[in-house]
Design a protein around this motif. Structure first.
Motif, PDB file in Angstrom:
ATOM      1  N   ARG A  34       0.841  -1.195   0.000  1.00 59.81           N
ATOM      2  CA  ARG A  34       0.000   0.000   0.000  1.00 59.81           C
ATOM      3  C   ARG A  34       0.872   1.239   0.000  1.00 59.81           C
ATOM      4  N   TRP A  40      -7.829  11.660  -1.311  1.00 62.49           N
ATOM      5  CA  TRP A  40      -8.678  10.541  -1.708  1.00 62.49           C
ATOM      6  C   TRP A  40      -9.107  10.784  -3.154  1.00 62.49           C
ATOM      7  N   ALA A  44     -12.421   7.418  -7.880  1.00 63.61           N
ATOM      8  CA  ALA A  44     -11.988   6.107  -7.395  1.00 63.61           C
ATOM      9  C   ALA A  44     -12.623   4.955  -8.168  1.00 63.61           C
ATOM     10  N   PHE A  70      -9.136   1.145  -2.253  1.00 65.79           N
ATOM     11  CA  PHE A  70      -8.679   2.275  -1.449  1.00 65.79           C
ATOM     12  C   PHE A  70      -9.204   2.063  -0.038  1.00 65.79           C
ATOM     13  N   ASP A  71      -8.322   2.137   0.946  1.00 66.89           N
ATOM     14  CA  ASP A  71      -8.704   1.980   2.351  1.00 66.89           C
ATOM     15  C   ASP A  71      -8.490   3.299   3.076  1.00 66.89           C
ATOM     16  N   GLU A  72      -9.363   3.574   4.015  1.00 68.34           N
ATOM     17  CA  GLU A  72      -9.163   4.746   4.862  1.00 68.34           C
ATOM     18  C   GLU A  72      -8.151   4.398   5.944  1.00 68.34           C
ATOM     19  N   ARG A  80      -8.008  12.350   7.647  1.00 65.08           N
ATOM     20  CA  ARG A  80      -8.422  11.199   6.853  1.00 65.08           C
ATOM     21  C   ARG A  80      -7.398  10.977   5.739  1.00 65.08           C
ATOM     22  N   ARG A  81      -6.810   9.801   5.699  1.00 61.51           N
ATOM     23  CA  ARG A  81      -5.827   9.462   4.671  1.00 61.51           C
ATOM     24  C   ARG A  81      -6.336   8.300   3.833  1.00 61.51           C
ATOM     25  N   CYS A  82      -5.770   8.177   2.650  1.00 65.01           N
ATOM     26  CA  CYS A  82      -6.166   7.125   1.724  1.00 65.01           C
ATOM     27  C   CYS A  82      -4.979   6.191   1.494  1.00 65.01           C
ATOM     28  N   ILE A  84      -3.653   3.423  -0.959  1.00 62.55           N
ATOM     29  CA  ILE A  84      -3.839   2.822  -2.272  1.00 62.55           C
ATOM     30  C   ILE A  84      -3.310   1.393  -2.157  1.00 62.55           C
TER      31      ILE A  84
END
Length: 140
Positions: A34, A40, A44, A70-72, A80-82, A84
């Protein structure tokens, strides 16, 4: 379908990126590689429809990985981050020069470098600077 393109900062070559991604600290909870980013993707669903992330190494697009999801990510700071999440397999592509940019960008399928021909992925890659120079003059 839509792709992403991202600089792999501090990476020397594709094997260096593979080694970085092999480190468990760079994995999602299910063990997949990841990359965590603050932004974000608004598109998507288009990326998840078969898109890849293309990696720019030393100013040259050298490889790609299919984006799975995509996971938080919550690091406890309220931002809040994404993440990949990608397939583990790095597929080498035709070396394509790319200027530096910040963050990630969308990449249309028609603008994406082609995968290397079958059998060529096992070849020892040229140094990124030489790949870029050969690509600029149309040899690669």
């Amino acid at each position: 379908m839509l792709h992403l393109i991202k600089l792999s900062v501090g990476t020397e070559d594709v094997s260096d990126l593979a080694a970085w991604q092999a480190d468990p600290r760079g994995h999602s909870p299910d063990g997949l590689p990841r990359h965590v980013t603050r932004m974000w993707p608004k598109r998507a669903e288009e990326v998840l429809d078969g898109g890849s992330i293309y990696w720019v190494i030393k100013g040259v697009i050298l490889c790609r990985q299919r984006v799975l999801r995509f996971d938080e990510v919550d690091r406890g700071d309220g931002i809040r981050r994404c993440a990949i999440i990608c397939e583990p397999d790095l597929k080498r592509v035709a070396a394509t020069p790319k200027r530096a940019f910040q963050g990630w960008r969308y990449l249309k399928p028609e603008d994406a470098p082609r995968d290397l021909a079958p059998g060529r992925e096992a070849e020892e890659p040229l140094p990124p600077a030489l790949q870029a120079a050969l690509s600029e003059i149309g040899v690669l």
